[in-house]
Scaffold this active site. Structure first.
Site, PDB file in Angstrom:
ATOM      1  N   CYS A  96      -3.206  -2.257   3.687  1.00  0.00           N
ATOM      2  CA  CYS A  96      -2.108  -1.370   4.288  1.00  0.00           C
ATOM      3  C   CYS A  96      -2.344   0.326   3.701  1.00  0.00           C
ATOM      4  CB  CYS A  96      -0.573  -1.947   3.728  1.00  0.00           C
ATOM      5  SG  CYS A  96      -0.796  -2.545   2.011  1.00  0.00           S
ATOM      6  N   ARG A 122      -9.666  -9.584  -4.991  1.00  0.00           N
ATOM      7  CA  ARG A 122      -8.572  -9.580  -6.149  1.00  0.00           C
ATOM      8  C   ARG A 122      -8.978 -10.273  -7.330  1.00  0.00           C
ATOM      9  NH1 ARG A 122      -3.335 -10.983  -1.873  1.00  0.00           N
ATOM     10  NH2 ARG A 122      -3.623  -8.983  -0.527  1.00  0.00           N
ATOM     11  N   GLN A 164      -8.255 -10.635   5.275  1.00  0.00           N
ATOM     12  CA  GLN A 164      -6.883 -10.780   5.836  1.00  0.00           C
ATOM     13  C   GLN A 164      -6.821 -10.486   7.264  1.00  0.00           C
ATOM     14  OE1 GLN A 164      -4.683  -8.245   2.873  1.00  0.00           O
ATOM     15  NE2 GLN A 164      -3.534  -9.960   2.285  1.00  0.00           N
ATOM     16  N   ASP A 169      -4.955  -8.873   8.941  1.00  0.00           N
ATOM     17  CA  ASP A 169      -3.790  -7.915   8.682  1.00  0.00           C
ATOM     18  C   ASP A 169      -3.530  -6.925  10.195  1.00  0.00           C
ATOM     19  OD1 ASP A 169      -2.298  -7.760   6.514  1.00  0.00           O
ATOM     20  OD2 ASP A 169      -4.000  -6.255   5.449  1.00  0.00           O
ATOM     21  N   HIS A 194      -0.471  -3.991  11.297  1.00  0.00           N
ATOM     22  CA  HIS A 194       0.758  -3.006  10.766  1.00  0.00           C
ATOM     23  C   HIS A 194       1.361  -2.362  12.200  1.00  0.00           C
ATOM     24  CE1 HIS A 194      -1.463  -3.282   6.936  1.00  0.00           C
ATOM     25  NE2 HIS A 194      -0.223  -3.502   6.508  1.00  0.00           N
ATOM     26  N   LYS A 215      11.561 -10.197   4.909  1.00  0.00           N
ATOM     27  CA  LYS A 215      10.438 -10.896   5.421  1.00  0.00           C
ATOM     28  C   LYS A 215      10.702 -12.450   5.935  1.00  0.00           C
ATOM     29  CE  LYS A 215       8.719 -13.193   1.247  1.00  0.00           C
ATOM     30  NZ  LYS A 215       7.523 -13.456   0.374  1.00  0.00           N
ATOM     31  N   HIS A 264       4.405  -5.140   8.146  1.00  0.00           N
ATOM     32  CA  HIS A 264       3.137  -5.820   7.859  1.00  0.00           C
ATOM     33  C   HIS A 264       3.276  -7.151   8.501  1.00  0.00           C
ATOM     34  CE1 HIS A 264       2.592  -3.133   4.154  1.00  0.00           C
ATOM     35  NE2 HIS A 264       3.824  -2.980   4.276  1.00  0.00           N
TER      36      HIS A 264
END
Length: 620
Positions: A316, A345, A363, A365, A367, A447, A493
């Site tokens: 992000c 991670r 991911q 991902d 946005h 969320k 997100h």
């Protein structure tokens, strides 16, 4: 449970039933600890929570538990259940309980007590009456109470916030079982004491327990780690370091098919694609707040030319920087940016698990940067795209959860209300049932979480849609409003797979390695009866590959019967036999896993059938 092919189903257990199951499992954890300390008094107890399928308890014991010990412990647990002992909650004085714990010589209880904030009440739960007596509960089914003489002074307790059942006899003695022993560290910290964790499962009835145990056996058969090796899809090798995935050619073909589909679906839904770096200056992660709030899950920084660089744990901040590169007008919004971004991670070795928990993963991902009045419509668009993608991959049913504002949060009341209302509006427009987790949202926004249901009924957390008020503030994000003022955009997100690696593992287990044609790493295998037919097979393979199909020729030299059996074991969707007759007639004898023999078809007929099945995301 929501089905994408029909109206929402009302088959989720009522909240009261879930609370009952939670209490059963939590009480079983305490009964486990009581049984262990009854049989092995030298054992120290730590914590014992309930889980999605049961419970566990961590113990500090000088010698390891063996399978025979579990049998004894389980028998003792049943004795405690059948004795129908009361489970009693007591609020205690902090200093009084501290002195009592010191007398018991239970250091972990002491540390737990010290970790409870001073303004919170201290509670403990007894099994058995602290007043040297107990009374059978009149509402407990008499058949659950075994006529065993239990000393009236039998009592055990632990610090706990609850909840629990009122009597141990409310648990069916044939509806729980101990499963395994594993190593664990106190507080999950490998520098602290190594403990032994006993896992168990508990249900309302013996039938539910047996259904779970059968599902567990089926899950072993579908284990993605075993199938991944058997089908030569991927490996995780210690020479490369734990938790890092090596994609083999067949797995890489599948991954490419998944990524190509994902990109096409997003482009069709109005997204643009981004590619961002794998590392960045540590200052970026300080601005985003990851250094403050996520440090323990990040690898240590590396120094480059006297500056510290950090492997990215999330994508992000890069998307925010991309937004910041240009001053945007309200007319440009919404902006939808998606990336298959690999992140890193630090996961402790004890929690690594195949593709499901790794240290480097991709991911899916995206946005969305939008105006406040666009939030509801954008959330609805995400839900529609999520429904399409999950359905195409074979997951038409899912559980939906809405998490709302927690006690500690950032952002004004009106923006929280706007965002939460937008999530609710989108879910209602879809007609989806959902469970509300009051206060369960992140500190930076509400969320939606979606758990997919697989072929054997398990739920997997995958898709997440998260409204974020934090990063726009931290990075001072703006757009030029209609009146010329600078305003904050709303940031959303979202991920649909969550992690491509984990989703791949779920796919392997959902299909038990028997993938639909459009996903299969090898879609067609050509079997030449003899070397004389190999040139025709090679020419045919080239023609099929030119149409984009994933094709192999069996090069083993085995007899035809064995080639067919090998293809079946490797779960190849379409097998094409090439013998003299096929060469002379310029055809292929087609056999499919789903529909059996299709007879002799020309190459163009094969292409037509394969293309039709792939377009429909179906088997051939």
């Amino acid at each position: 449970m929501v089905s994408s092919t029909q109206s929402p189903q009302k088959n989720l257990p009522p909240r009261d039933d879930r609370q009952t199951l939670l209490r059963i499992r939590h009480t079983c954890a305490h009964i486990l600890a009581m049984a262990v300390q009854t049989l092995f008094p030298e054992t120290k107890v730590t914590i014992g929570p309930w889980t999605e399928t049961g419970f566990y308890y961590d113990f500090d014991r000088p010698t390891p538990f063996v399978p025979e010990d579990l049998e004894k412990i389980e028998a003792e647990m049943r004795r405690i259940v059948r004795a129908n002992l009361p489970v009693i909650r007591e609020v205690v004085d902090r200093e009084d309980i501290r002195a009592e714990i010191a007398t018991l010589q239970e250091p972990y209880k002491q540390e737990i007590l010290d970790g409870i904030p001073g303004d919170e009440p201290i509670t403990r739960y007894f099994i058995g009456s602290p007043d040297a007596g107990f009374t059978s509960h009149p509402e407990v089914e008499p058949s659950l109470i075994h006529p065993v003489a239990v000393p009236p002074t039998e009592v055990w307790w632990d610090l706990c916030a609850g909840p629990h059942l009122n009597f141990t006899g409310e648990i069916d003695p044939d509806a729980f079982a101990l499963e395994s022993v594993a190593g664990a560290y106190w507080r999950g910290d490998e520098t602290k004491s190594q403990l032994q964790r006993i896992y168990g499962t508990a249900w309302e009835t013996p039938d539910r327990l047996q259904a779970y145990l059968q599902q567990k056996e089926e899950a072993k058969r579908r284990d993605h780690r075993k199938l991944g090796q058997a089908l030569d899809l991927f490996s995780i090798q210690e020479d490369a370091g734990g938790g890092l995935v090596l994609w083999h050619p067949k797995g890489a073909r599948m991954r490419l098919a998944i990524e190509d589909y994902w990109r096409s679906a997003h482009l069709a839904a109005g997204y643009d694609l981004l590619y961002t770096p794998h590392v960045a200056n540590l200052d970026l992660w300080k601005t985003s707040g990851h250094v403050d709030f996520y440090r323990e899950n990040m690898f240590d920084p590396i120094e480059v030319e006297a500056q510290q660089y950090q492997l990215k744990p999330m994508n992000c901040p890069f998307h925010v920087l991309t937004y910041q590169n240009t001053l945007h007008s309200y007319r440009e919004l919404p902006l939808r940016w998606a990336e298959l971004g690999t992140v890193y991670r630090y996961e402790r070795s004890g929690v690594l698990h195949g593709l499901m928990r790794v240290r480097g993963f991709t991911q899916d991902d995206a946005h969305i940067f939008c105006l406040p009045e666009q939030v509801a419509q954008e959330i609805l668009g995400v839900l529609n795209l999520t429904e399409k993608i999950l359905s195409d991959f074979g997951f038409p049913e899912y559980e939906v959860n809405l998490s709302t504002r927690p006690a500690k949060s950032v952002g004004a009341d009106d923006i929280w209300e706007l965002a939460t209302d937008a999530l609710v509006e989108a879910l209602n427009t879809k007609g989806w049932e959902y469970v509300t987790d009051e206060g369960g949202g992140a500190f930076y926004g509400p969320k939606i979480d979606i758990k997919i249901k697989d072929a054997i009924g398990r739920l997997w957390q995958c898709s997440t849609i998260q409204v974020d008020f934090n990063l726009p503030e931290r990075f001072d994000m703006n757009y030029v409003a209609a009146d010329g003022s600078r305003q904050r955009p709303i940031m959303i997100h979202r991920a649909i797979f969550g992690s491509l690696e984990r989703f791949f593992g779920i796919l392997v287990e959902n299909y038990a390695g028997d993938f639909p044609l459009w996903l299969a790493p090898v879609q067609v295998r050509l079997l030449a009866v003899s070397d004389a037919q190999r040139p025709y097979a090679e020419d045919t393979a080239r023609k099929l590959q030119e149409h984009g199909f994933r094709v192999e020729i069996d090069g083993s030299g085995d007899r035809l019967g064995k080639q067919i059996r090998t293809a079946e074991l490797e779960k190849i969707p379409v097998v094409a036999v090439v013998g003299k007759r096929e060469v002379n007639s310029e055809t292929l004898s087609i056999r499919t896993r789903l529909n059996g023999d299709l007879g002799a078809l020309t190459v163009s007929e094969v292409v037509e059938k394969l293309q039709g099945a792939i377009a429909q995301k179906s088997a051939c």
